[in-house]
Enzyme design. Structure first.
Site, PDB file in Angstrom:
ATOM      1  N   SER A  54      33.227  59.567  12.610  1.00 35.34           N
ATOM      2  CA  SER A  54      34.634  59.971  12.760  1.00 35.34           C
ATOM      3  C   SER A  54      35.314  59.064  13.769  1.00 35.34           C
ATOM      4  CB  SER A  54      34.699  61.408  13.271  1.00 35.34           C
ATOM      5  OG  SER A  54      36.017  61.726  13.676  1.00 35.34           O
ATOM      6  N   TYR A  71      32.280  67.687  19.666  1.00 31.97           N
ATOM      7  CA  TYR A  71      32.363  67.083  18.328  1.00 31.97           C
ATOM      8  C   TYR A  71      32.364  65.555  18.462  1.00 31.97           C
ATOM      9  CZ  TYR A  71      34.217  65.754  13.733  1.00 31.97           C
ATOM     10  OH  TYR A  71      34.399  65.179  12.494  1.00 31.97           O
TER      11      TYR A  71
END
Ligand code: NDP
Length: 253
Positions: free
Chosen positions: A148, A161
């Site tokens: 990501s 995350y």
């Protein structure tokens, strides 16, 4: 786009129940690859496998929880029984559970680390020997890790995350030193804002609203955009490794 070079490939796609994983599985299968669909929601996988088969493609649904070693072992056995060794692994399953670090949500931290990092490693462990063997026989062999933009851009309340995705990108870099010399390509794909169900698990109303606001402000990428990028990446000539791709919506800085 269409990628005829994929017709010879046997793929495993994790997180194939929805979003980027489902889109990638559809595209690989449309180009002729045999695709094993892994995720926890059996019904969604069965539905996708049926859709792919009805369209003339080849797919099997393999229910698996990548946080559970026995489940990954059983899934690998099911894949090998159905298709034999695989030469393309798309490590895409992931969860995103933001909250302020001060809230101390060990439940969410554990789930993200177990899924996004340890889970990805379990899947790598299950299929790396296949990739190495395929490459040794002169075939293309690919490990694609869906990381990501959060791996290198900091977003408040997304610290854990982001840390799991930074670890996944770094893992991809490190694995290239081991697998590259054996002709296995390793690619890290880092999407920006993409319209999927990923944000649906956020339990903090303010952060859910904030993410919703981003989708209103920025025309997001579609899961199909990332599927296309993955299919393009793994259909290059086998000496070309697109190692690190960052794909953002045009309006996301
Ligand atoms: P989705 O939530 O649609 O997809 C995530 C998939 O992972 C689901 O199909 C889910 O299926 C599967 N999954 C989750 N936990 C497990 C588990 N324990 N075992 C097996 N499968 C699991 O979101 P996306 O398509 O957006 O996410 C795909 C990847 O893209 C993720 O790694 C995400 O972090 C990354 N990403 C997403 C971005 C975005 O903006 N959407 C941006 C950057 C990266 P099931 O619940 O059935 O198990």
């Amino acid at each position: 786009m269409s990628y005829p070079a994929l017709a010879t490939r046997t793929a495993v796609v994790t997180g194939a129940a929805s979003g980027m994983g489902a889109a990638t599985a559809r595209l690989l299968a449309a180009d002729g690859a045999r695709v094993a669909l892994l995720a926890r929601r059996a019904e969604l996988l069965e539905k996708l496998a049926a859709e792919i088969t009805a369209a003339g493609g080849q797919a099997i649904a393999v229910t698996a929880d990548i946080t559970d070693q026995a489940s990954v072992d059983a899934a690998a056995e099911a894949v090998h029984t159905a298709y034999g060794p695989v030469d393309l692994l798309v490590n895409n399953a992931g969860v995103m559970l933001p909250n302020p670090l001060a809230d101390g949500r060990i439940d969410e931290w554990t789930r993200m680390i177990d899924t996004n990092l340890t889970g990805a490693l379990r899947v790598v462990r299950a299929f790396t020997a296949d990739l190495v063997a395929a490459a040794a026989e002169g075939h293309p062999a690919d490990l694609v890790n869906v990381s990501s933009i959060a791996s290198h851009v900091a977003f408040p309340d997304y610290a854990v995350y982001g840390a799991t995705k930074a670890a996944l990108t770094q893992l991809s870099t490190a694995l290239r030193t081991e697998l590259g010399p054996r002709d296995v390509r390793v690619s890290a794909i880092e999407p920006g804002l993409t319209d999927t169900e990923l944000g649906g698990h956020i339990d903090n109303p303010a952060l859910r609203e904030q993410l919703g606001g981003m989708f209103e402000a920025i025309p997001a990428l579609r899961a199909d955009d990332i599927a296309d990028l993955i299919a393009y990446t793994v259909s290059r000539p086998r000496h070309v490794n697109l190692r690190h791709l960052v794909a953002l919506p045009t309006r996301q800085a």
